[in-house]
Design a protein around this motif. Structure first.
Motif, PDB file in Angstrom:
ATOM      1  N   LEU A 164       0.842  -1.190   0.000  1.00 31.54           N
ATOM      2  CA  LEU A 164       0.000   0.000   0.000  1.00 31.54           C
ATOM      3  C   LEU A 164       0.883   1.247   0.000  1.00 31.54           C
ATOM      4  N   SER A 165       0.364   2.294  -0.601  1.00 32.37           N
ATOM      5  CA  SER A 165       1.052   3.580  -0.604  1.00 32.37           C
ATOM      6  C   SER A 165       0.100   4.652  -0.115  1.00 32.37           C
ATOM      7  N   CYS A 166       0.672   5.683   0.482  1.00 30.29           N
ATOM      8  CA  CYS A 166      -0.099   6.839   0.923  1.00 30.29           C
ATOM      9  C   CYS A 166       0.687   8.076   0.525  1.00 30.29           C
ATOM     10  N   ALA A 167       0.178   8.785  -0.451  1.00 34.34           N
ATOM     11  CA  ALA A 167       0.851   9.978  -0.954  1.00 34.34           C
ATOM     12  C   ALA A 167       0.214  11.221  -0.336  1.00 34.34           C
ATOM     13  N   ALA A 168       1.059  12.127   0.087  1.00 32.90           N
ATOM     14  CA  ALA A 168       0.581  13.346   0.737  1.00 32.90           C
ATOM     15  C   ALA A 168       0.813  14.554  -0.151  1.00 32.90           C
ATOM     16  N   SER A 169      -0.079  15.508  -0.030  1.00 29.28           N
ATOM     17  CA  SER A 169       0.087  16.776  -0.716  1.00 29.28           C
ATOM     18  C   SER A 169      -0.352  17.890   0.216  1.00 29.28           C
ATOM     19  N   GLY A 170       0.151  19.061  -0.035  1.00 33.88           N
ATOM     20  CA  GLY A 170      -0.242  20.203   0.772  1.00 33.88           C
ATOM     21  C   GLY A 170       0.819  20.620   1.767  1.00 33.88           C
ATOM     22  N   ARG A 171       1.435  19.662   2.421  1.00 32.50           N
ATOM     23  CA  ARG A 171       2.520  19.954   3.346  1.00 32.50           C
ATOM     24  C   ARG A 171       3.505  18.805   3.320  1.00 32.50           C
ATOM     25  N   THR A 172       4.723  19.078   3.771  1.00 33.51           N
ATOM     26  CA  THR A 172       5.725  18.027   3.780  1.00 33.51           C
ATOM     27  C   THR A 172       5.455  17.015   4.879  1.00 33.51           C
ATOM     28  N   LEU A 173       5.630  15.752   4.558  1.00 29.99           N
ATOM     29  CA  LEU A 173       5.371  14.691   5.519  1.00 29.99           C
ATOM     30  C   LEU A 173       6.378  14.663   6.664  1.00 29.99           C
ATOM     31  N   SER A 174       7.489  15.309   6.499  1.00 27.70           N
ATOM     32  CA  SER A 174       8.507  15.279   7.552  1.00 27.70           C
ATOM     33  C   SER A 174       8.036  15.955   8.832  1.00 27.70           C
TER      34      SER A 174
ATOM     35  N   PHE B 275      -5.246   0.140  15.051  1.00 32.55           N
ATOM     36  CA  PHE B 275      -3.886   0.544  14.710  1.00 32.55           C
ATOM     37  C   PHE B 275      -3.137  -0.617  14.057  1.00 32.55           C
ATOM     38  N   VAL B 276      -2.385  -0.311  13.012  1.00 35.18           N
ATOM     39  CA  VAL B 276      -1.574  -1.319  12.338  1.00 35.18           C
ATOM     40  C   VAL B 276      -0.083  -1.018  12.506  1.00 35.18           C
ATOM     41  N   ALA B 277       0.312   0.203  12.152  1.00 32.07           N
ATOM     42  CA  ALA B 277       1.737   0.545  12.181  1.00 32.07           C
ATOM     43  C   ALA B 277       1.913   2.052  12.129  1.00 32.07           C
ATOM     44  N   VAL B 278       3.039   2.515  12.638  1.00 30.55           N
ATOM     45  CA  VAL B 278       3.375   3.937  12.563  1.00 30.55           C
ATOM     46  C   VAL B 278       4.863   4.082  12.285  1.00 30.55           C
ATOM     47  N   ALA B 279       5.201   5.076  11.468  1.00 32.86           N
ATOM     48  CA  ALA B 279       6.591   5.446  11.223  1.00 32.86           C
ATOM     49  C   ALA B 279       6.772   6.877  11.706  1.00 32.86           C
TER      50      ALA B 279
ATOM     51  N   THR C  45       5.670  10.241   0.760  1.00 34.32           N
ATOM     52  CA  THR C  45       4.903   9.006   0.659  1.00 34.32           C
ATOM     53  C   THR C  45       5.283   8.053   1.787  1.00 34.32           C
ATOM     54  N   VAL C  46       4.277   7.367   2.305  1.00 29.89           N
ATOM     55  CA  VAL C  46       4.490   6.321   3.295  1.00 29.89           C
ATOM     56  C   VAL C  46       3.951   5.024   2.708  1.00 29.89           C
ATOM     57  N   TYR C  47       4.596   3.929   3.072  1.00 31.51           N
ATOM     58  CA  TYR C  47       4.279   2.639   2.485  1.00 31.51           C
ATOM     59  C   TYR C  47       3.939   1.623   3.572  1.00 31.51           C
ATOM     60  N   LEU C  48       3.168   0.632   3.187  1.00 40.53           N
ATOM     61  CA  LEU C  48       2.903  -0.513   4.051  1.00 40.53           C
ATOM     62  C   LEU C  48       3.055  -1.763   3.189  1.00 40.53           C
ATOM     63  N   GLN C  49       4.110  -2.511   3.453  1.00 40.66           N
ATOM     64  CA  GLN C  49       4.328  -3.768   2.751  1.00 40.66           C
ATOM     65  C   GLN C  49       3.746  -4.890   3.594  1.00 40.66           C
ATOM     66  N   MET C  50       2.840  -5.646   3.007  1.00 43.06           N
ATOM     67  CA  MET C  50       2.140  -6.686   3.731  1.00 43.06           C
ATOM     68  C   MET C  50       2.477  -8.038   3.103  1.00 43.06           C
ATOM     69  N   ASN C  51       3.089  -8.895   3.886  1.00 39.92           N
ATOM     70  CA  ASN C  51       3.458 -10.236   3.435  1.00 39.92           C
ATOM     71  C   ASN C  51       2.681 -11.280   4.219  1.00 39.92           C
ATOM     72  N   SER C  52       2.652 -12.484   3.697  1.00 34.46           N
ATOM     73  CA  SER C  52       1.976 -13.608   4.368  1.00 34.46           C
ATOM     74  C   SER C  52       0.577 -13.206   4.824  1.00 34.46           C
ATOM     75  N   LEU C  53      -0.175 -12.636   3.924  1.00 35.52           N
ATOM     76  CA  LEU C  53      -1.497 -12.135   4.274  1.00 35.52           C
ATOM     77  C   LEU C  53      -2.435 -13.250   4.693  1.00 35.52           C
ATOM     78  N   LYS C  54      -3.313 -12.927   5.634  1.00 32.96           N
ATOM     79  CA  LYS C  54      -4.277 -13.868   6.165  1.00 32.96           C
ATOM     80  C   LYS C  54      -5.686 -13.330   5.925  1.00 32.96           C
ATOM     81  N   PRO C  55      -6.688 -14.188   5.892  1.00 33.34           N
ATOM     82  CA  PRO C  55      -8.065 -13.701   5.728  1.00 33.34           C
ATOM     83  C   PRO C  55      -8.443 -12.658   6.775  1.00 33.34           C
ATOM     84  N   GLU C  56      -7.917 -12.777   7.984  1.00 34.01           N
ATOM     85  CA  GLU C  56      -8.252 -11.804   9.031  1.00 34.01           C
ATOM     86  C   GLU C  56      -7.617 -10.443   8.803  1.00 34.01           C
ATOM     87  N   ASP C  57      -6.761 -10.309   7.797  1.00 33.54           N
ATOM     88  CA  ASP C  57      -6.221  -9.003   7.436  1.00 33.54           C
ATOM     89  C   ASP C  57      -7.183  -8.225   6.532  1.00 33.54           C
ATOM     90  N   THR C  58      -8.267  -8.844   6.132  1.00 28.84           N
ATOM     91  CA  THR C  58      -9.248  -8.183   5.275  1.00 28.84           C
ATOM     92  C   THR C  58      -9.856  -6.981   5.985  1.00 28.84           C
TER      93      THR C  58
END
Length: 128
Positions: free
Chosen positions: A19-29, A46-50, A77-90
């Motif tokens: 997954l990707s999340c692209a931001a506009s309007g202000r810098t993500l930093s 909650f899943v994850a935070v950077a 841009t922030v990313y979420l790489q999801m591996n070994s996906l399970k049905p409960e991740d739906t």
């Protein structure tokens, strides 16, 4: 800040998806960036935070070892790489932005009320 999430889709159990999340309007930093997810009829979890500097990240226990969050402040841009996906991740997956330094420890990143900006959801469906 406008957030645009993308990358969702239908996959089979055991597959990977990014997954990707692209931001506009202000810098993500200026923001800690997180991913949440919400399954039908359930609360947003909650899943994850950077953190804003990219020097630290936290993941929910349910996804540790399978998901990775990363960010590229130069690309806003922030990313979420999801591996070994399970049905409960739906779920619908949402990215969110919290002004940096508002949260100093893992315990507060799961509080949805601390996030100022949200992207629209991107649906991830994992079939068994």
């Amino acid at each position: 800040v406008q957030l645009q999430a993308s990358g969702g889709g239908l996959v089979q159990a055991g597959d990977s998806l990014g997954l990707s999340c692209a931001a506009s309007g202000r810098t993500l930093s200026s923001y800690d960036m997180a991913w949440f997810r919400q399954a039908p009829g359930k609360e947003r979890d909650f899943v994850a935070v950077a953190r804003w500097s990219g020097d630290n990240a936290y993941l929910a226990d349910s996804v540790k070892g399978r998901f990775t969050i990363s960010r590229d402040n130069a690309k806003n841009t922030v990313y979420l790489q999801m591996n070994s996906l399970k049905p409960e991740d739906t779920a619908d997956y949402y990215c969110a932005a919290m002004p940096r330094s508002r949260c100093s420890g893992y315990g507060c990143y799961g509080n949805t009320r601390l996030y100022d900006y949200w992207g629209q959801g991107t649906l991830v469906t994992v079939s068994s």
